[in-house]
Motif scaffolding. Structure first.
Motif, PDB file in Angstrom:
ATOM      1  N   ARG A 440       5.365 -17.323  -6.620  1.00  0.00           N
ATOM      2  CA  ARG A 440       5.251 -17.251  -5.159  1.00  0.00           C
ATOM      3  C   ARG A 440       4.180 -16.261  -4.716  1.00  0.00           C
ATOM      4  O   ARG A 440       3.344 -16.547  -3.890  1.00  0.00           O
ATOM      5  N   ASN A 441       4.244 -15.061  -5.264  1.00  0.00           N
ATOM      6  CA  ASN A 441       3.283 -14.029  -4.882  1.00  0.00           C
ATOM      7  C   ASN A 441       2.907 -13.237  -6.118  1.00  0.00           C
ATOM      8  O   ASN A 441       3.652 -13.173  -7.098  1.00  0.00           O
ATOM      9  N   ASN A 442       1.767 -12.600  -6.061  1.00  0.00           N
ATOM     10  CA  ASN A 442       1.429 -11.630  -7.086  1.00  0.00           C
ATOM     11  C   ASN A 442       2.233 -10.366  -6.830  1.00  0.00           C
ATOM     12  O   ASN A 442       2.629 -10.076  -5.716  1.00  0.00           O
ATOM     13  N   SER A 489      -1.014  -9.024   5.543  1.00  0.00           N
ATOM     14  CA  SER A 489      -1.360  -7.735   6.140  1.00  0.00           C
ATOM     15  C   SER A 489      -0.823  -6.641   5.252  1.00  0.00           C
ATOM     16  O   SER A 489      -0.057  -6.881   4.335  1.00  0.00           O
ATOM     17  N   LEU A 490      -1.240  -5.437   5.524  1.00  0.00           N
ATOM     18  CA  LEU A 490      -0.820  -4.319   4.695  1.00  0.00           C
ATOM     19  C   LEU A 490       0.517  -3.774   5.158  1.00  0.00           C
ATOM     20  O   LEU A 490       0.883  -3.904   6.321  1.00  0.00           O
ATOM     21  N   PRO A 491       1.272  -3.136   4.237  1.00  0.00           N
ATOM     22  CA  PRO A 491       2.538  -2.519   4.635  1.00  0.00           C
ATOM     23  C   PRO A 491       2.317  -1.470   5.707  1.00  0.00           C
ATOM     24  O   PRO A 491       1.298  -0.796   5.759  1.00  0.00           O
ATOM     25  N   GLY A 492       3.278  -1.313   6.581  1.00  0.00           N
ATOM     26  CA  GLY A 492       3.227  -0.286   7.590  1.00  0.00           C
ATOM     27  C   GLY A 492       2.594  -0.733   8.891  1.00  0.00           C
ATOM     28  O   GLY A 492       2.564   0.030   9.849  1.00  0.00           O
ATOM     29  N   LEU A 493       2.064  -1.971   8.944  1.00  0.00           N
ATOM     30  CA  LEU A 493       1.401  -2.429  10.153  1.00  0.00           C
ATOM     31  C   LEU A 493       2.268  -3.332  11.017  1.00  0.00           C
ATOM     32  O   LEU A 493       1.822  -3.782  12.066  1.00  0.00           O
ATOM     33  N   HIS A 637      -6.559 -10.832  -2.603  1.00  0.00           N
ATOM     34  CA  HIS A 637      -7.676 -10.070  -2.043  1.00  0.00           C
ATOM     35  C   HIS A 637      -7.243  -8.686  -1.556  1.00  0.00           C
ATOM     36  O   HIS A 637      -8.096  -7.865  -1.212  1.00  0.00           O
ATOM     37  N   LEU A 638      -5.937  -8.423  -1.494  1.00  0.00           N
ATOM     38  CA  LEU A 638      -5.439  -7.120  -1.055  1.00  0.00           C
ATOM     39  C   LEU A 638      -4.928  -6.261  -2.212  1.00  0.00           C
ATOM     40  O   LEU A 638      -4.285  -5.239  -1.978  1.00  0.00           O
ATOM     41  N   GLN A 639      -5.241  -6.650  -3.446  1.00  0.00           N
ATOM     42  CA  GLN A 639      -4.661  -5.962  -4.597  1.00  0.00           C
ATOM     43  C   GLN A 639      -4.967  -4.468  -4.599  1.00  0.00           C
ATOM     44  O   GLN A 639      -4.066  -3.636  -4.761  1.00  0.00           O
ATOM     45  N   ASP A 640      -6.216  -4.086  -4.415  1.00  0.00           N
ATOM     46  CA  ASP A 640      -6.593  -2.671  -4.487  1.00  0.00           C
ATOM     47  C   ASP A 640      -5.930  -1.864  -3.371  1.00  0.00           C
ATOM     48  O   ASP A 640      -5.450  -0.745  -3.603  1.00  0.00           O
TER      49      ASP A 640
END
Length: 829
Positions: A440-442, A489-493, A637-640
């Motif tokens: 499902r997700n990385n 999106s990133l956590p915390g947003l 694309h958000l791994q880093d």
């Protein structure tokens, strides 16, 4: 001819009687026809204790009962209830008697084993005396009348042909049975385990043998074939077992089978490699009808999956072990379990070797786990266990296993599962690994370790009950959103706000409550109009293990994963959590001569020498390894970015756990207690001085003797005060910020978690009204007395107090800093 029964009240038949419950003669014997009895039984099945109106209605609706008086109908139901009660009591007593008989049989066998052991020791003692005489008298040296009965180890033969395998299997069977029921190993009773009619079973550990060994035996209400089937499926009950594969199966005599088995184990922490086993397993039936499954390691490098990543596994050895299951008279089975392992302690850092050199660890993690599991299934099968939400026991067990497996996968990070370690940021306190094989997700997994000097069970309980002290609910919301759609999106947003409240809903628990499965609901509130119609709460499936366990080798962990509120049976689980492994003493019964300082061991390579007098066993038992592993779903694309945030988040959790550890770590002295408070709350000494000075200023008396003192002495006296003292912030929503030991105990919380509690949470409606009515007086004169009342602890328990005094705490500039409460003579209701 109609059947009829003549009887009196209290007889064992199903009819009515001549006497009512009060001993008043109803006047006649009553003869009931089968049709009348059938009609009464139908009513009894629906309502065992009908009212007078219901009995009158029965007489009106059933013409066949027209000749029966109402009082006689009442007596019939009284007798019927009495007979039901007698049957249930008889059934219970029969079950107790069967258990006592089985336990008596086990104890008699244990006594026989001990007598044989005594005889063997006497024989060996006589032989040693004879040898000593031979040394002193050379003329007797050629006397061979006494021969040693010491058995030399049997070397494994060539396992490349069936006859060799059968020979190994028969030798394994003989050695296993001698361990399970004989004297092949010097068994000693497991500390804290006492046999009896209500006991878990008889548990023993080895003393002075090669490797580590444990043995357990007990009564289980299942058929032998069912027990053997369950126990052979080791991954279903042994949480440390990653996989078990049967490579070869050959028939043997007496309908038995020989199997070549490869098994992989998870690593308990990121500091050690995983282990695997290559074994021969022999299943057969003995002459007395008992079923046996025995197993031992084979020499050589057999095995399948281990070859792909040999650097991640260390080959361990299983000495003759297994299960002996005997049918018991009256139903059920007597089960003997033996685990004898050589865990290659050389392969792990010295500080962790106690985990590999203690038989108590094997007994807790493996041997008793097997016995508990089959007892759990026996109770579920008999209907003794009913779980919440209508879930089937097998389904809930599957959820527990999946949570544990996901957590173990994150800790071990096997390459063949798709895990690879990412580069660090210079500090090696947190390891980041990614997995791109998830459907499902990385996933990113961030793991850390430490060695808190606190009781593991207490630490796990605090992490479970006060989640807001360490968790960031925005991360939980981010992970939860991945269950429905890709977050993007990133956590915390996410525009969400959380109250900090959590509601724990129990789902299931094991026989002895050593493991609890539950749902946690975190209350959330949307901050934007667009999200106003979405579900605001977060739901977690949580597994809590070891909160009641005290003995060495127990598993203490808190594992959780976000779930959809509908909680489907096939819900995906992304496990995160904490595991605390107590190190204890180095070997069973022998104190370690080295410290268990994790940091020094890892940096220098060996621990610092110290004498056994420098540290007590209790000090050693407080040393443990804490492993933290969190998983974060992400888009590729958000791994880093997610990896960076994951590293920061786990470091914040480590800091929170360290603060908690400072608070709950057992003190060695009163001075040390004060030091802990100061280190956890740098302003504590100043605040205590303000509290005592304000009390003396407003009430004209000292709160503690010598209130003019300062620093650690005043802090220690305040901390040990006999009454509960608590400070409340002077804000729009007053919350508690500080207190002494009695105050912490009264609210059943910690100094760290005090801020979760506000005045409106601990006072009921009458208490709040009294407090609010006295508030103007408090502001005017600086203090008020509150009458006796009741408040609530942080765990929801009622606490009564005889009196309470509230006063304003003034700071250096005479402004109100906070309010202080002193509760006199409090107790739990």
């Amino acid at each position: 001819m109609a059947a009829a029964v003549a009887m009196r009240s209290g007889s064992s038949d199903g009819g009515g009687g001549g006497y009512d419950k009060g001993g008043v003669d109803s006047g006649k014997y009553v003869r009931y026809t089968p049709e009348q009895v059938e009609a009464l039984e139908r009513v009894y099945a629906e309502c065992p204790k009908p009212t007078s109106a219901r009995r009158q209605q029965l007489l009106r609706e059933c013409p066949i009962l027209a000749n029966i008086e109402p009082k006689q109908i009442k007596v019939w139901f009284q007798n019927r209830r009495c007979r039901d009660k007698q049957r249930k009591e008889s059934s219970r007593l029969q079950a107790v008697n069967r258990k006592l008989s089985a336990m008596n049989k086990l104890l008699m066998e244990e006594n026989e084993r001990l007598q044989k052991q005594v005889s063997q020791l006497v024989h060996e003692n006589a032989y040693m005396k004879q040898q000593l005489q031979n040394v002193q008298n050379p003329s007797l040296a050629n006397d061979t009348s006494c021969e040693s009965n010491v058995v030399t180890p049997v070397n494994l033969r060539d396992a490349s042909n069936p006859s060799g395998l059968l020979s190994i299997a028969e030798e394994t069977l003989t050695e296993f049975v001698s361990k399970a029921t004989g004297t092949a190993i010097d068994w000693v009773q497991m500390p804290g385990m006492k046999p009896g009619p209500d006991s878990f079973g008889i548990v023993s550990i080895s003393h002075g043998c090669r490797g580590v060994a444990a043995r357990a035996c007990g009564l289980v209400n299942l058929e032998p074939t069912k027990i053997v089937e369950i126990l052979k499926d080791r991954p279903s009950w042994f949480r440390d077992c990653r996989s078990l594969e049967v490579f070869t199966m050959l028939p043997a005599g007496n309908g038995g089978t020989i199997e070549l088995v490869y098994m992989q184990m998870y690593a308990p922490t990121t500091l050690v490699p995983a282990q695997d086993f290559w074994t021969l397993r022999y299943t057969t039936t003995m002459e007395d009808g008992s079923l046996v499954v025995c197993e031992r390691s084979l020499s050589g490098s057999g095995g399948g999956q281990g070859a792909a990543s040999p650097q991640q596994f260390v080959r361990a050895e299983m000495l003759p072990s297994g299960y002996l299951v005997r049918p018991c008279e009256g139903g059920g089975s007597i089960v003997h379990i033996v685990d004898h392992l050589c865990l290659e302690a050389w392969s792990v850092p010295e500080v962790l070797r106690p985990l590999y050199e203690s038989s108590r660890v094997v007994a807790q993690k493996m041997t008793t786990a097997a016995l508990r599991h089959i007892r759990q299934i026996a109770q579920e099968t008999s209907g003794e266990v009913v779980y919440a939400l209508g879930r089937q026991p097998a389904v809930l067990r599957t959820f527990s296993q999946r949570l544990s497996r996901g957590f173990n996968d994150a800790i071990s990070g096997f390459h063949d599962d798709g895990w690879s370690v990412l580069g660090g940021d210079g500090a090696e306190d947190v390891i980041i690994a990614c997995n791109t094989k998830m459907i499902r997700n990385n996933h990113n997994a961030a793991s850390a370790f430490g060695a808190p000097g606190v009781p593991p069970a207490e630490l796990i309980r605090l992490l479970r009950e006060h989640r807001s002290e360490w968790a960031d609910y925005n991360f939980d919301a981010y992970s939860a959103s991945a269950l429905k759609t890709s977050p993007g999106s990133l956590p915390g947003l996410r525009p969400m706000r959380f109250s900090g409240n959590q509601i724990i809903l129990p789902l299931a628990h094991t026989v002895e409550n050593e493991e609890v499965l539950e749902i946690v609901r975190l209350e959330g509130q949307a901050l934007t109009h667009e999200d106003g119609f979405l579900s605001r709460d977060i739901h977690l499936l949580q597994l809590c293990t070891g909160t009641e366990e005290k003995s060495m080798g127990s598993c203490f962990q808190l594992v959780f994963a976000p779930i959809d509120e509908l909680f489907p049976d096939d819900a995906p689980l992304i496990s995160s959590g904490f595991r605390v492994i107590p190190l204890g003493i180095k070997t069973d019964g022998v104190p370690s001569g080295r410290t268990l300082d994790l940091a020094s061991s890892l940096e220098v390579g060996s621990a610092t020498q110290q004498t056994s007098a420098d540290a007590s066993q209790d000090d050693c038992n407080l040393r443990s390894v804490l492993t933290i592993a969190f998983q974060f779903p992400y888009e590729i694309h958000l791994q880093d970015s997610v990896a960076t945030l994951a590293r920061q988040y786990v470091r914040s959790i480590v800091s929170a756990v360290q603060r908690v550890s400072i608070t709950i770590s057992p003190s060695r002295s009163g001075l040390n207690t004060g030091n802990k408070i100061i280190s956890g709350f740098p302003e504590a000494a100043t605040l205590v001085r303000w509290i005592c000075q304000s009390y003396q200023y407003h009430l004209g008396m000292e709160l503690v003797p010598h209130s003019d003192e300062a620093g650690e002495a005043l802090l220690r006296m305040f901390w040990d005060h006999q009454d509960a003292i608590l400070c409340c912030s002077f804000k729009e929503k007053p919350v508690f910020t500080f207190g002494n030991q009695m105050g912490i105990d009264m609210l059943e919380t910690t100094l760290i978690a005090l801020q979760d509690l506000s005045l409106d949470k601990i006072f009921d409606e009458p208490g709040r009204k009294i407090l609010y009515a006295q508030f103007p007086k408090l502001m005017e004169q600086g203090y008020v007395y509150l009458p006796a009342g009741v408040c609530l602890s942080g765990m929801g328990r009622h606490v009564s107090f005889e009196q309470a005094v509230v006063w304003k705490v003034l700071g250096e500039d005479n402004t109100v800093h906070c309010l202080a409460f002193c509760f006199v003579n409090w107790s739990f209701v």
